[in-house]
Design a protein around this motif. Structure first.
Motif, PDB file in Angstrom:
ATOM      1  N   GLN A  62       2.900  37.830  21.251  1.00  0.00           N
ATOM      2  CA  GLN A  62       2.297  36.623  21.074  1.00  0.00           C
ATOM      3  C   GLN A  62       1.587  35.893  22.431  1.00  0.00           C
ATOM      4  O   GLN A  62       2.613  35.430  23.063  1.00  0.00           O
ATOM      5  CB  GLN A  62       3.050  35.838  19.844  1.00  0.00           C
ATOM      6  N   GLN A 112       2.829  44.467  15.100  1.00  0.00           N
ATOM      7  CA  GLN A 112       1.939  43.073  15.145  1.00  0.00           C
ATOM      8  C   GLN A 112       1.525  42.727  13.707  1.00  0.00           C
ATOM      9  O   GLN A 112       1.473  41.602  13.218  1.00  0.00           O
ATOM     10  CB  GLN A 112       0.779  43.381  15.956  1.00  0.00           C
ATOM     11  N   HIS A 151      -2.850  38.166  20.051  1.00  0.00           N
ATOM     12  CA  HIS A 151      -1.380  39.009  20.226  1.00  0.00           C
ATOM     13  C   HIS A 151      -1.855  40.142  20.925  1.00  0.00           C
ATOM     14  O   HIS A 151      -2.716  40.968  20.418  1.00  0.00           O
ATOM     15  CB  HIS A 151      -0.970  39.214  18.689  1.00  0.00           C
ATOM     16  N   PHE A 191       5.679  33.646  12.913  1.00  0.00           N
ATOM     17  CA  PHE A 191       6.024  34.439  14.061  1.00  0.00           C
ATOM     18  C   PHE A 191       7.581  34.216  14.521  1.00  0.00           C
ATOM     19  O   PHE A 191       7.991  34.639  15.617  1.00  0.00           O
ATOM     20  CB  PHE A 191       5.278  33.638  15.315  1.00  0.00           C
ATOM     21  N   TRP A 219      -6.589  40.502  16.476  1.00  0.00           N
ATOM     22  CA  TRP A 219      -5.895  40.868  15.277  1.00  0.00           C
ATOM     23  C   TRP A 219      -6.785  41.879  14.191  1.00  0.00           C
ATOM     24  O   TRP A 219      -6.363  42.111  13.387  1.00  0.00           O
ATOM     25  CB  TRP A 219      -5.761  39.492  14.277  1.00  0.00           C
ATOM     26  N   ASN A 221      -0.591  28.630  15.480  1.00  0.00           N
ATOM     27  CA  ASN A 221      -0.823  29.881  14.917  1.00  0.00           C
ATOM     28  C   ASN A 221      -1.935  29.542  13.715  1.00  0.00           C
ATOM     29  O   ASN A 221      -2.404  28.236  13.751  1.00  0.00           O
ATOM     30  CB  ASN A 221       0.248  30.566  13.953  1.00  0.00           C
ATOM     31  N   GLU A 253       8.529  43.293  18.619  1.00  0.00           N
ATOM     32  CA  GLU A 253       7.609  43.572  19.693  1.00  0.00           C
ATOM     33  C   GLU A 253       8.215  43.866  20.736  1.00  0.00           C
ATOM     34  O   GLU A 253       7.604  44.524  21.720  1.00  0.00           O
ATOM     35  CB  GLU A 253       6.575  42.352  19.912  1.00  0.00           C
TER      36      GLU A 253
END
Ligand SMILES: [Zn+2]
Length: 568
Positions: free
Chosen positions: A241, A504, A362, A31, A436, A323, A46
């Motif tokens: 995120q 994403q 996310h 990320f 996700w 994560n 993003e």
């Protein structure tokens, strides 16, 4: 690249071995890429992703106004559902009364319900309508152990000492979604608007034990967008995120051999020793872990009685990291320490049960921007003196010198997501797995009081009072208006998927954190509910006799005291 990723890479081998055939598809850069320099323009994809949502035309404006009026006219219906689920007070996987009650309402209102989804008896999916788009509304329904509390009373005062209660406010979200869905359904029926509305409950969210299984069982395979909702003390939404940590919930079961603890201790091997040594080792090791990790445990089996060397013992850990690869690394370290503890004590690590898991969420920028326009239109509820008195009463009770009460400020700007390097870790929600797999946002709605500890009796106080009811009405309006947008502005869905695919999930592909052989831990909390349910039944809300649950309990709203006491 931050040291965390080296750490994860070292440990991942063990995690994969322990978890079976997991595909680790997240590249190490993960990320942390694509940001501009501090002070310069924020060039993260993003953030720069362009969103172009057409403003509401006359028809949509009118339909949204109508939806708001309908939600207002359903406020007693919403209040009864919120109060009813509060009174059931059911722990994760045991949401029997809650699910029976909520699906009953949905069936009565023309929704088709599938019960026992994904092999979870209390899970269900309700749908109404036909064709595309399919818009899915979810929220959690389970509660917190030992959080039983009289609503409307601004200090610790349980109805049943030791019993569970809604000390997280999960009694409000599905009722809110049902109100929103029924309002939209009426409009869609009358105006012949095509599309499908789906509703579902977050089962055992507190154990992160169901949503990954919902994904695995295909709940979202035809869904175009998910509007999740979680109780908070403001009306808001975010994108990118989230600050939530990914999580692996694992129970380590040790096997020793029993012996007379005084007569022949040398003949025994204590499984409890292994648990204690694992915990001690973990607590030493945590000093040298990234600050973003969170880990905590409870001993679920510590033996039977002191004069028998414990032949079995179990410890249940939550491992959390920013994560999914990192949380696998953390779990692998726990697994290594567990094996070492077994070696030290000549016991065996019998099995490691994965009881729950979840990705860090996310959230979709396009849907968030759309929802945010609706949030601005709806605005925060108007609180009255009684609401503020209750809020300040509990804040004072918790030792806050200048209690701020409830906020009336509505967000004016949709903030850019936090930078990865600024994230400090925190709680989790298994909506992450859903996010996700399909474009998702989480609506926060103001049914609780700010500044409370969370997962605590104090967070139950507002949850069957006008504070919760007003918050749910505000939230239901936002949900209904956003569903209308998704049904009537196809570009919102198209752009949402563009963001999902090209920003994403461009480099990060979903994989489940549980093993293919893992099954939902549907036995969780059964013993606790069996113990308390008979007594709790006496407190179930009866709306045929009482306007509100406060009326039924004979509680004067609000009940506060003046003393300043610090609650541990
Ligand atoms: Zn929650």
């Amino acid at each position: 690249m931050r040291p965390r990723y080296h750490f994860a890479r070292h440990l991942r081998t063990g995690a994969v071995a322990a978890l079976g055939a997991l595909a680790v598809l997240i590249p190490n850069r993960s990320f942390a890429q694509g940001r501009g320099g501090r002070g310069g323009p924020d060039t993260r994809p993003e953030v720069t992703f362009p969103v172009n949502i057409p403003t509401d035309d006359a028809r949509i404006t009118a339909l949204k106004k109508e939806a708001m009026r309908m939600v207002d006219s359903m406020s007693t219906f919403s209040q009864q559902m919120v109060d009813m689920v509060f009174s059931f007070g059911e722990l994760g996987m045991q949401e029997e009364e809650t699910s029976k009650y909520l699906t009953g309402i949905l069936e009565k209102n023309g929704f088709k319900v599938t019960h026992g989804f994904a092999g979870v008896p209390t899970a269900w999916v309700a749908t109404w309508g036909s064709g595309k788009p399919v818009i899915s509304l979810g929220s959690d329904v389970d509660d917190i152990p030992q959080a039983n509390q009289k609503p409307g009373v601004g200090y610790k005062d349980p109805m049943i000492t030791g019993a569970p209660g809604h000390g997280e406010g999960h009694n409000s979200g599905v009722p809110m979604n049902i109100t929103a869905a029924i309002a939209v359904k009426k409009i869609m029926e009358r105006d012949h608007i095509p599309g499908t509305i789906q509703l579902w409950p977050g089962i055992a969210e507190e154990q992160m034990a169901a949503k990954a299984y919902f994904v695995r069982a295909g709940m979202f395979k035809d869904v175009d967008a998910v509007l999740f909702a979680h109780v908070g003390s403001d009306l808001g939404v975010s994108y990118g995120q989230s600050g939530q940590n990914a999580l692996i919930s694992a129970r380590f079961n040790f096997l020793g051999s029993s012996a007379h603890a005084a007569g022949a201790p040398w003949a025994g091997r204590s499984a409890l020793d292994a648990v204690e040594l694992m915990d001690v080792a973990w607590n030493f090791r945590r000093e040298h872990l990234p600050l973003t990790q969170r880990s905590h445990y409870v001993i679920t089996d510590g033996g039977d009685q002191p004069n028998v060397v414990p032949p079995t013992a179990s410890v249940w850990y939550f491992f959390r990291e920013l994560n999914s690869p990192d949380v696998q690394g953390l779990f692998a370290l726990g697994d290594t320490i567990a094996r070492a503890a077994a070696m030290m004590t000549s016991t065996k690590l019998g099995s490691v049960d994965i009881l729950g898991s979840g990705w860090s969420g996310h959230f979709n920028k396009v849907i968030a921007e759309d929802m945010f326009e609706n949030i601005k239109q709806v605005g925060m509820p108007k609180w009255d003196d009684k609401d503020q008195t209750l809020a300040k009463g509990i804040q004072r009770e918790l030792g806050q010198k200048n209690p701020r009460g409830l906020s009336e400020r509505t967000m004016t700007e949709l903030a850019a997501p936090q930078r990865t390097e600024d994230m400090r870790g925190g709680g989790s929600d298994d909506i992450g797995d859903v996010s996700w797999n399909v474009p998702t946002v989480t609506l926060r709605y103001p049914s609780n009081i700010p500044g409370l500890p969370g997962h605590n009796w104090a967070n139950a106080i507002s949850m069957a009072t006008p504070i919760a009811h007003k918050g749910v009405t505000a939230g239901a309006k936002v949900q209904a208006m956003t569903v209308l947008d998704l049904m009537l502005k196809p570009t919102v869905v198209t752009q949402a998927w563009d963001y999902f695919k090209n920003v994403q999930t461009k480099d990060i592909k979903y994989f489940p954190l549980m093993r293919p052989t893992d099954q939902p831990a549907i036995w969780l909390n059964k013993a606790i509910m069996d113990k308390y349910r008979p007594e709790m039944r006496k407190y179930y809300y009866d709306p045929t006799k009482y306007k509100t649950y406060l009326d039924q309990l004979g509680i004067k709203y609000p009940t506060v005291r003046d003393t300043t006491k610090t609650v541990p």
